[in-house]
Design a protein around this motif. Structure first.
Motif, PDB file in Angstrom:
ATOM      1  N   MET A  56      66.769  40.521  47.074  1.00  0.00           N
ATOM      2  CA  MET A  56      65.319  40.537  46.922  1.00  0.00           C
ATOM      3  C   MET A  56      64.926  39.969  45.572  1.00  0.00           C
ATOM      4  N   GLY A  57      63.870  39.175  45.562  1.00  0.00           N
ATOM      5  CA  GLY A  57      63.341  38.659  44.315  1.00  0.00           C
ATOM      6  C   GLY A  57      62.547  39.734  43.602  1.00  0.00           C
ATOM      7  N   LYS A  58      61.963  39.366  42.453  1.00  0.00           N
ATOM      8  CA  LYS A  58      61.147  40.373  41.770  1.00  0.00           C
ATOM      9  C   LYS A  58      59.765  40.443  42.415  1.00  0.00           C
ATOM     10  N   LYS A  59      59.070  41.531  42.100  1.00  0.00           N
ATOM     11  CA  LYS A  59      57.753  41.741  42.711  1.00  0.00           C
ATOM     12  C   LYS A  59      56.751  40.710  42.209  1.00  0.00           C
ATOM     13  N   VAL A  60      55.953  40.178  43.115  1.00  0.00           N
ATOM     14  CA  VAL A  60      54.842  39.322  42.711  1.00  0.00           C
ATOM     15  C   VAL A  60      53.546  39.924  43.284  1.00  0.00           C
ATOM     16  N   LEU A  61      52.466  39.662  42.565  1.00  0.00           N
ATOM     17  CA  LEU A  61      51.162  40.161  43.013  1.00  0.00           C
ATOM     18  C   LEU A  61      50.431  38.997  43.657  1.00  0.00           C
ATOM     19  N   MET A  62      50.179  39.094  44.962  1.00  0.00           N
ATOM     20  CA  MET A  62      49.585  37.971  45.685  1.00  0.00           C
ATOM     21  C   MET A  62      48.497  38.439  46.627  1.00  0.00           C
ATOM     22  N   LYS A  63      47.609  37.508  46.953  1.00  0.00           N
ATOM     23  CA  LYS A  63      46.591  37.750  47.959  1.00  0.00           C
ATOM     24  C   LYS A  63      47.224  37.691  49.348  1.00  0.00           C
ATOM     25  N   GLY A  64      46.744  38.498  50.272  1.00  0.00           N
ATOM     26  CA  GLY A  64      47.292  38.516  51.626  1.00  0.00           C
ATOM     27  C   GLY A  64      47.339  37.133  52.269  1.00  0.00           C
ATOM     28  N   ASN A  65      46.259  36.393  52.147  1.00  0.00           N
ATOM     29  CA  ASN A  65      46.233  35.057  52.746  1.00  0.00           C
ATOM     30  C   ASN A  65      47.337  34.175  52.180  1.00  0.00           C
ATOM     31  N   GLU A  66      47.561  34.288  50.868  1.00  0.00           N
ATOM     32  CA  GLU A  66      48.608  33.474  50.242  1.00  0.00           C
ATOM     33  C   GLU A  66      49.996  33.924  50.692  1.00  0.00           C
ATOM     34  N   VAL A  67      50.115  35.224  50.933  1.00  0.00           N
ATOM     35  CA  VAL A  67      51.398  35.753  51.410  1.00  0.00           C
ATOM     36  C   VAL A  67      51.745  35.121  52.764  1.00  0.00           C
ATOM     37  N   ILE A  68      50.745  35.006  53.632  1.00  0.00           N
ATOM     38  CA  ILE A  68      50.977  34.406  54.954  1.00  0.00           C
ATOM     39  C   ILE A  68      51.487  32.970  54.792  1.00  0.00           C
ATOM     40  N   ALA A  69      50.805  32.203  53.932  1.00  0.00           N
ATOM     41  CA  ALA A  69      51.171  30.801  53.754  1.00  0.00           C
ATOM     42  C   ALA A  69      52.575  30.678  53.151  1.00  0.00           C
ATOM     43  N   GLU A  70      52.837  31.487  52.133  1.00  0.00           N
ATOM     44  CA  GLU A  70      54.156  31.439  51.488  1.00  0.00           C
ATOM     45  C   GLU A  70      55.257  31.838  52.485  1.00  0.00           C
ATOM     46  N   ALA A  71      54.987  32.886  53.242  1.00  0.00           N
ATOM     47  CA  ALA A  71      55.972  33.349  54.227  1.00  0.00           C
ATOM     48  C   ALA A  71      56.232  32.277  55.280  1.00  0.00           C
ATOM     49  N   ALA A  72      55.174  31.593  55.697  1.00  0.00           N
ATOM     50  CA  ALA A  72      55.332  30.547  56.714  1.00  0.00           C
ATOM     51  C   ALA A  72      56.241  29.443  56.191  1.00  0.00           C
ATOM     52  N   ILE A  73      56.016  29.044  54.945  1.00  0.00           N
ATOM     53  CA  ILE A  73      56.855  27.986  54.359  1.00  0.00           C
ATOM     54  C   ILE A  73      58.305  28.456  54.267  1.00  0.00           C
TER      55      ILE A  73
ATOM     56  N   GLU B  46      48.521  42.868  46.509  1.00  0.00           N
ATOM     57  CA  GLU B  46      49.466  43.974  46.493  1.00  0.00           C
ATOM     58  C   GLU B  46      50.811  43.374  46.113  1.00  0.00           C
ATOM     59  N   PRO B  47      51.697  44.144  45.510  1.00  0.00           N
ATOM     60  CA  PRO B  47      53.008  43.555  45.192  1.00  0.00           C
ATOM     61  C   PRO B  47      53.796  43.213  46.455  1.00  0.00           C
ATOM     62  N   VAL B  48      54.474  42.082  46.410  1.00  0.00           N
ATOM     63  CA  VAL B  48      55.336  41.654  47.511  1.00  0.00           C
ATOM     64  C   VAL B  48      56.673  41.230  46.912  1.00  0.00           C
ATOM     65  N   GLN B  49      57.753  41.562  47.620  1.00  0.00           N
ATOM     66  CA  GLN B  49      59.079  41.110  47.199  1.00  0.00           C
ATOM     67  C   GLN B  49      59.631  40.174  48.254  1.00  0.00           C
ATOM     68  N   PHE B  50      59.823  38.925  47.884  1.00  0.00           N
ATOM     69  CA  PHE B  50      60.381  37.955  48.821  1.00  0.00           C
ATOM     70  C   PHE B  50      61.908  38.035  48.790  1.00  0.00           C
ATOM     71  N   LYS B  51      62.498  37.785  49.952  1.00  0.00           N
ATOM     72  CA  LYS B  51      63.969  37.788  50.025  1.00  0.00           C
ATOM     73  C   LYS B  51      64.501  36.475  49.449  1.00  0.00           C
ATOM     74  N   ASP B  52      65.755  36.499  49.019  1.00  0.00           N
ATOM     75  CA  ASP B  52      66.354  35.265  48.508  1.00  0.00           C
ATOM     76  C   ASP B  52      66.534  34.264  49.640  1.00  0.00           C
ATOM     77  N   GLN B  53      66.836  34.788  50.805  1.00  0.00           N
ATOM     78  CA  GLN B  53      67.023  33.917  51.956  1.00  0.00           C
ATOM     79  C   GLN B  53      66.434  34.549  53.207  1.00  0.00           C
ATOM     80  N   GLU B  54      65.756  33.748  53.994  1.00  0.00           N
ATOM     81  CA  GLU B  54      65.141  34.273  55.209  1.00  0.00           C
ATOM     82  C   GLU B  54      66.122  34.214  56.373  1.00  0.00           C
ATOM     83  N   ASP B  55      65.958  35.168  57.264  1.00  0.00           N
ATOM     84  CA  ASP B  55      66.746  35.199  58.484  1.00  0.00           C
ATOM     85  C   ASP B  55      65.998  34.348  59.518  1.00  0.00           C
ATOM     86  N   ILE B  56      66.491  33.152  59.749  1.00  0.00           N
ATOM     87  CA  ILE B  56      65.740  32.238  60.615  1.00  0.00           C
ATOM     88  C   ILE B  56      66.472  31.979  61.924  1.00  0.00           C
TER      89      ILE B  56
END
Lengths: 176, 355
Positions: free
Chosen positions: B1-18, B178-188
Motif C-alpha cells: 500500500m502507498g501512503k495516504k493521500v487526500l483526494m476528492k471522490g471524483n478524482e479517486v474514480i478517475a485515478e482508480a480507472a487509470i 477523504e484519505p485514500v491508500q492506493f495499492k502498489d499494484q492493481e489486481d487486473i
C-alpha cells in the motif's frame, strides 16, 4: 477526540482551502478526516462553506449538522450556522467583516478582526489562516507543525515562499 | 500500500480507472462530477490513453460502444440527466455484450432538478433505464477507499462477464475528500477479448458486434444467453456489508453516503440500549436478498432510508417477502436526513410494534 468544524464565508476568502489544509494536517497526524465542500452554483452566488471532521475514530457521515466549531467570515454565515453549534462548542468570527455579536451564551466566542490584523501583518488574504490559528489553539485539534507540512504539500511550489508568512499569521492567531 | 493521500471522490474514480488500465474516456461535463473529466483530461494522455470531451452525452456513450468494441478498457461518466440521455446506448451495449464502466454521480431530479446529492436514479440503474431485458452490475460505494477499490473491480467485472458496470455515487461522495491508500499494484483481470473487432489480419473469420437480431428465434436465443449470464452474475457477484445486524431489533437498509449517516444513528441508539442493524447493499444489482432472509427471522421490522421517494424499499420488500413489516423514510430535492430524524423514525416504528 472528534472535532466537527464548519468554515463559512464568501467565495475568494480561502474558505475551502483553509478547510483542506486543516483536514490534510489531521491526516498527517494519522487521524481520520473528511472534507466536504458546498459546491456548484451556490458557490458562484458568493457564499462558500465546508465541513471538516477530524477524529480519532472512523468518520461516519461527512455532513456536519452539529458542529463543535464554527469559523464565520461574513454575517450570512454566522446567521446560517450560529444556531447549530453544539453547546460548549466554539464560534470564531472575523469581526472585521461580521456586523454583529454572537447571540449564544452556551458556546465560547472569539470575535477577531482577522482581516485587519492579517492586513497589518502584511496580507489581508491570510485572515482565514489567522482564524484557523485561534481554532487550533482553542481545540488542540492539530499541531501547527502539521499545518506547515500541509501547506508545503498543498500549495504549488511557486507559492512556497509565502509559507513562513502564513505560519507567522497562524501563530499570531493562536496567541490572540 | 502507498501512503495516504487526500483526494476528492471524483478524482479517486478517475485515478482508480487509470490504475485499472482504462485507456479511453468519453464524457460531457455536468455538475457534480465534472472533476472526473478534468482529471482524465490531464492524466489519461500521460499514460498513452485517450480523453475525448464529446459533443453530447449521446455521442459519449456511442464512442464508448466503439472503443469497447475495439477491445479497449473504457469509461464514461455523467450525472442523472446526462445518464438519462445515455440510456439508448446503454441498452445497445448490453445487447452487444460490450464491457464498459459507467459512472453516475447522482443529483436530485426529476428533470434538470438540482445539483445536490440524491438516490432517485435507483430504479433507472437496477431495473433498466433503457429498453429491453438487460441488467447491469451497479456498485454503490460509501467511502473513498471503497470507491477506489470498487472502481478497479468494476473494470474487472465488466471484462469478466462482457457486461456494463455502473458505479453509482452521489454529489457528496464525488465532492468530498477523504484519505485514500492506493495499492502498489492493481489486481487486473486479463482477457484476450477474442470477440473484439480489431481486424482479422486475414487469419480468422471476422467478428461481429451487433445489437440487431431480426430473426425471432435468433433474438430469443440471444436473450436466453444474456439471461443466463445475468443469473451467473447474480450468483457470483453479490456484495453486501452487514453491520450490527446480529440480534438487532430493527434492520435499516441504506446505501452510499446515507449508510454512513445510519452508522452514526446506530451509535446513538446503542446509548439508549436500542439495537439497530444495517444492511448496506454494495451491489444494488445484484441485490443482496439473502441477507434479508436471515435477518427476517429475528428482526421486528425493516426500514429503508433513501434520498428518494421510495425505490430500493421495493427490493427490500421483495427480499423480506412479507415476513416482517418494511418501512420507508426518504428525503428528496437534495435534502439529507439528519441522524436525529432517522433515529426518531426508528423509535416511532419500535413504539408502534410494542417496544
Amino acid at each position: 477526540m472528534e472535532q466537527k468544524i464548519i468554515i463559512a464565508g464568501f467565495g475568494g476568502q480561502g474558505i475551502l482551502s483553509a478547510g483542506r489544509f486543516l483536514a490534510y494536517a489531521g491526516m498527517l497526524e494519522d487521524k481520520n478526516v473528511s472534507w466536504l465542500p458546498s459546491y456548484g452554483p451556490e458557490m458562484r452566488g458568493g457564499t462558500a462553506n465546508c465541513c471538516i471532521i477530524i477524529s480519532d475514530e472512523q468518520v461516519g457521515s461527512p455532513i456536519v449538522n452539529d458542529p463543535t466549531a464554527l469559523i464565520a467570515m461574513n454575517t450570512p454565515s454566522l446567521d446560517k450556522f450560529e444556531k447549530i453549534v453544539r453547546p460548549g462548542g466554539v464560534i470564531i468570527v472575523d469581526s472585521s467583516l461580521v456586523g454583529r455579536q454572537v447571540n449564544r451564551e452556551d458556546v465560547v466566542t472569539y470575535a477577531i478582526p482577522a482581516t485587519e490584523l492579517a492586513s497589518e501583518a502584511g496580507n489581508a488574504t491570510f485572515a482565514n489562516i489567522f482564524l484557523l490559528g485561534k481554532l487550533i489553539a482553542h481545540t488542540n485539534i492539530i499541531k501547527p507543525e502539521s499545518f506547515e507540512l500541509s501547506l508545503k504539500h498543498g500549495l504549488r511550489e511557486k507559492y512556497h515562499h509565502l509559507i513562513p508568512e502564513e505560519m507567522k499569521v497562524l501563530r499570531r492567531g493562536m496567541e490572540y | 500500500m502507498g501512503k495516504k493521500v487526500l483526494m476528492k471522490g471524483n478524482e479517486v474514480i478517475a485515478e482508480a480507472a487509470i490504475r485499472a488500465g482504462c485507456t479511453h474516456y468519453f464524457g460531457y461535463p455536468i455538475t457534480p462530477q465534472s472533476d472526473i473529466a478534468h482529471y482524465m483530461a490531464k492524466q489519461l494522455p500521460l499514460v498513452g490513453g485517450t480523453f475525448v470531451q464529446a459533443e453530447s452525452e449521446v455521442a459519449a456513450i456511442n464512442m464508448l460502444y466503439g472503443a469497447s468494441g475495439a477491445g479497449a478498457r473504457c469509461m464514461t461518466s455523467s450525472s442523472s440527466p446526462g445518464i438519462s440521455l445515455k440510456q439508448e446506448g446503454i441498452s445497445y451495449m448490453a445487447c452487444a455484450e460490450l464491457p464498459a464502466v459507467i459512472v453516475n454521480i447522482v443529483r436530485c431530479g426529476p428533470g434538470l432538478g438540482g445539483i445536490l446529492p440524491a438516490q432517485g436514479d435507483y430504479f433507472q440503474a437496477v431495473k433498466g433505464g433503457g429498453h429491453g431485458d438487460y441488467k447491469m452490475v451497479v456498485l454503490a460505494p460509501a467511502n473513498l477507499q471503497e470507491l477506489y477499490e470498487l472502481t478497479v473491480e468494476a473494470f474487472n467485472i465488466a471484462d469478466k462477464y462482457r457486461t456494463l458496470v455502473m458505479i453509482m455515487g452521489d454529489g457528496n461522495l464525488g465532492q468530498m475528500m477523504e484519505p485514500v491508500q492506493f495499492k502498489d499494484q492493481e489486481d487486473i483481470y486479463k482477457d484476450e477479448k477474442a470477440w473484439a473487432t480489431v481486424g482479422t489480419g486475414m487469419k480468422r473469420k471476422h467478428n461481429t458486434i451487433t445489437s440487431i437480431y431480426i430473426e425471432p428465434e435468433v433474438l430469443e436465443a440471444h436473450n436466453n444467453k444474456l439471461q443466463k449470464k445475468y443469473a451467473l452474475i447474480a450468483e457470483k457477484e453479490v456484495r453486501v456489508e452487514e453491520f450490527n445486524t446480529e440480534n438487532a431489533d430493527i434492520i435499516v437498509t441504506a446505501y452510499g453516503t446515507v449508510a454512513r449517516i445510519v452508522k452514526n444513528v446506530i451509535k446513538l441508539a446503542k446509548k439508549d440500549n436500542i439495537n439497530v442493524g444495517l444492511i448496506r447493499p454494495i451491489t444494488l444489482w445484484p441485490f443482496p436478498s439473502e441477507a434479508y432472509v436471515k435477518c427476517a427471522e429475528y428482526a421486528k421490522a425493516f426500514l429503508s432510508v433513501e434520498l428518494s421517494a421510495g425505490q430500493m424499499v421495493e427490493d427490500v420488500r421483495l427480499a423480506v417477502n412479507g415476513k416482517k413489516p418494511v418501512y420507508f423514510h426518504g428525503r428528496t430535492g437534495g435534502m439529507i436526513p439528519t441522524e436525529k430524524e432517522i433515529y426518531d423514525k426508528i423509535k416511532e416504528i419500535l413504539e408502534k410494534l410494542g417496544g
